[in-house]
Design a protein around this motif. Structure first.
Motif, PDB file in Angstrom:
ATOM      1  N   UNK A  14      12.708 104.020  60.382  1.00 39.06           N
ATOM      2  CA  UNK A  14      14.037 104.624  60.271  1.00 39.06           C
ATOM      3  C   UNK A  14      15.068 103.891  61.119  1.00 39.06           C
ATOM      4  N   UNK A  15      14.599 103.140  62.102  1.00 38.57           N
ATOM      5  CA  UNK A  15      15.470 102.319  62.934  1.00 38.57           C
ATOM      6  C   UNK A  15      14.852 100.945  63.080  1.00 38.57           C
ATOM      7  N   UNK A  44      15.838  99.894  72.567  1.00 44.09           N
ATOM      8  CA  UNK A  44      16.971 100.443  73.315  1.00 44.09           C
ATOM      9  C   UNK A  44      16.793 101.932  73.559  1.00 44.09           C
ATOM     10  N   UNK A  45      16.301 102.669  72.554  1.00 44.82           N
ATOM     11  CA  UNK A  45      16.081 104.106  72.722  1.00 44.82           C
ATOM     12  C   UNK A  45      14.982 104.372  73.751  1.00 44.82           C
ATOM     13  N   UNK A  48      16.848  91.135  70.983  1.00 44.95           N
ATOM     14  CA  UNK A  48      17.640  91.152  72.212  1.00 44.95           C
ATOM     15  C   UNK A  48      19.125  91.346  71.934  1.00 44.95           C
ATOM     16  N   UNK A  49      19.640  90.823  70.818  1.00 47.57           N
ATOM     17  CA  UNK A  49      21.063  91.021  70.538  1.00 47.57           C
ATOM     18  C   UNK A  49      21.362  92.487  70.249  1.00 47.57           C
ATOM     19  N   UNK A  50      20.406  93.197  69.652  1.00 46.89           N
ATOM     20  CA  UNK A  50      20.617  94.619  69.383  1.00 46.89           C
ATOM     21  C   UNK A  50      20.431  95.453  70.643  1.00 46.89           C
ATOM     22  N   UNK A  51      19.476  95.085  71.482  1.00 47.60           N
ATOM     23  CA  UNK A  51      19.341  95.778  72.766  1.00 47.60           C
ATOM     24  C   UNK A  51      20.617  95.610  73.571  1.00 47.60           C
ATOM     25  N   UNK A  52      21.134  94.375  73.638  1.00 47.92           N
ATOM     26  CA  UNK A  52      22.348  94.113  74.392  1.00 47.92           C
ATOM     27  C   UNK A  52      23.580  94.769  73.815  1.00 47.92           C
ATOM     28  N   UNK A  53      23.539  95.075  72.539  1.00 52.72           N
ATOM     29  CA  UNK A  53      24.651  95.794  71.901  1.00 52.72           C
ATOM     30  C   UNK A  53      24.692  97.244  72.349  1.00 52.72           C
TER      31      UNK A  53
END
Length: 429
Positions: free
Chosen positions: A85-86, A93-94, A141-146
């Motif tokens: 779902x993600x 990140x969650x 990493x780009x999504x975590x950093x977002x």
């Protein structure tokens, strides 16, 4: 004299406080108790798409090692965790937000990318979302950093990304676009990970209270710490020295440039090394074995994260005889993690004596069929794997968390194990 009395008094008051307010126990079926000051937590986060580890250091300093999100699909990739779902980056990140929920705003003091492969840094695809502000694709990493602010990021290539040859693929180009935007707009600091140093990753909140904590940069780009000061030695040939007609396994590949670090806290030591190779293909040149010189620099450890997810080229005999870990952790996402030959080396008492426990994030059905009876020797076969080191580093537990939902309840608790306390590196030189 007065200062000495005050120090003793402070220690006594701390002992009284800890006795009156013991840390909450890890109860099966309940969420993992929150981190507390003086504790070292290492969360091996399972998304089924690569490696990711969140470290909460004794003073609260936070560090993420990798944020894998491979784009591979099919039967050779395990199911995504907790579900699809993600994206993996969003689930990482969650997870970080849940662990750091006591803070007003979660923050990563450090992020380390061990090397530039999608299952360690994130591999954007045709369906990847685009950052609304930065214009880069969101994956790993780009999504975590977002979603979570990163203060400093370390990798093997900054700032030119041209060693040993220019890194000009789309994945690295997207990552560099992310870095450029974060540096200019979000005060991110980027640095090249440097082998030999013990001052590049340090406690940033209360370093003075934990003098027995350190992180040593062991290796990167084929350069390995010599064990003396910050000295290093290069163990790889220049790209131009490799014959053009060499077979693919003989050539320099990204795994060989992986960053390696050793974390020490009191008597406790921990190893992680990306996809570093150590067990060579038949006929391959000897320089491709980087685990051997790395082992000489590291010495024995308590917890060992398997190189390359336990693939066929990981965990050679000398490496295991030297590290002698009590706990092996395999961050797997494919049926070849671990390879049967690697498993035989992990459990062999001929390589080193004493008990050892094996923990794996995903044990795929195909792996079980090939491994057969060997699967019975794993302490856990599914879930997030947390190493919780007691204040001072004298002992540690391994806690397996349910990865089927975002609550991450405790599935099993192993230990406590006594940290072995051998002086690492010095004894192995």
């Amino acid at each position: 004299m007065r200062d000495s009395v005050r120090s003793v008094t402070a220690v006594l008051w701390l002992a009284v406080f800890l006795f009156a307010h013991p840390a909450p126990a890890q109860e099966v079926g309940e969420p993992l108790p929150d981190w507390s000051a003086g504790t070292l937590d290492i969360h091996h986060i399972n998304t089924g798409r690569g490696e990711a580890a969140l470290l909460v250091l004794p003073d609260g300093t936070t560090m993420l090692v990798d944020a894998g999100a491979t784009a591979r699909t099919g039967p050779r990739v395990c199911a995504q965790k907790p579900d699809s779902s993600r994206t993996p980056g969003r689930w990482i990140a969650e997870y970080i937000r849940r662990v750091l929920k006591q803070r007003d705003e979660p923050l990563l003091d450090y992020a380390l990318i061990t090397h530039f492969h999608g299952d360690h840094m994130g591999q954007p695809g045709a369906n990847s979302a685009v950052s609304a502000a930065g214009g880069y694709l969101l994956s790993g990493i780009t999504e975590v950093g977002e979603n979570i602010k990163i203060n400093k990021i370390l990798d093997r290539g900054w700032p030119d990304y041209n060693y040993p040859l220019p890194l000009d693929n789309e994945m690295v180009a997207n990552y560099r676009k992310f870095l450029d935007w974060q540096i200019s707009r979000n005060a991110l600091v980027a640095e090249r990970f440097t082998a030999g140093r013990d001052d590049q990753i340090v406690l940033v909140h209360d370093r003075g209270s934990y003098p027995k904590f350190s992180v040593r940069n062991i290796a990167v780009n084929g350069h390995v710490w010599t064990g003396e000061g910050a000295g290093t030695k290069n163990h790889l040939p220049a790209a131009g020295d490799i014959p053009e007609d060499a077979d693919w396994e003989d050539q320099l590949n990204e795994n060989m440039f992986s960053t390696v670090l050793k974390l020490s806290y009191g008597k406790f030591d921990y190893y992680t090394g990306g996809d570093l190779p150590g067990y060579q293909w038949p006929g391959a040149p000897a320089w491709g074995d980087l685990e051997t010189p790395v082992a000489k620099a590291v010495g024995a450890v308590d917890v060992h994260v398997l190189d390359h997810h336990g693939f066929v080229d990981a965990a050679n005999e000398f490496f295991l005889r030297t590290l002698r870990p009590r706990v092996h952790i395999i961050q797997s996402w494919s049926p070849g993690h671990p390879a049967p030959g690697v498993y035989r080396r992990l459990v062999s008492r001929k390589l080193y004596p004493g008990p050892r426990e094996l923990f794996i994030t995903n044990f795929m059905d195909a792996t079980r069929i090939v491994m057969g009876y060997a699967t019975e020797n794993f302490a856990s076969s599914q879930g997030h794997i947390v190493v919780r080191v007691a204040p001072g580093g004298g002992s540690y537990r391994v806690i397996v968390l349910d990865d089927s939902d975002a609550i991450c309840r405790v599935k099993s608790v192993h230990g406590p194990y006594e940290a072995s306390g051998e002086r690492r590196g010095e004894a192995a030189r």
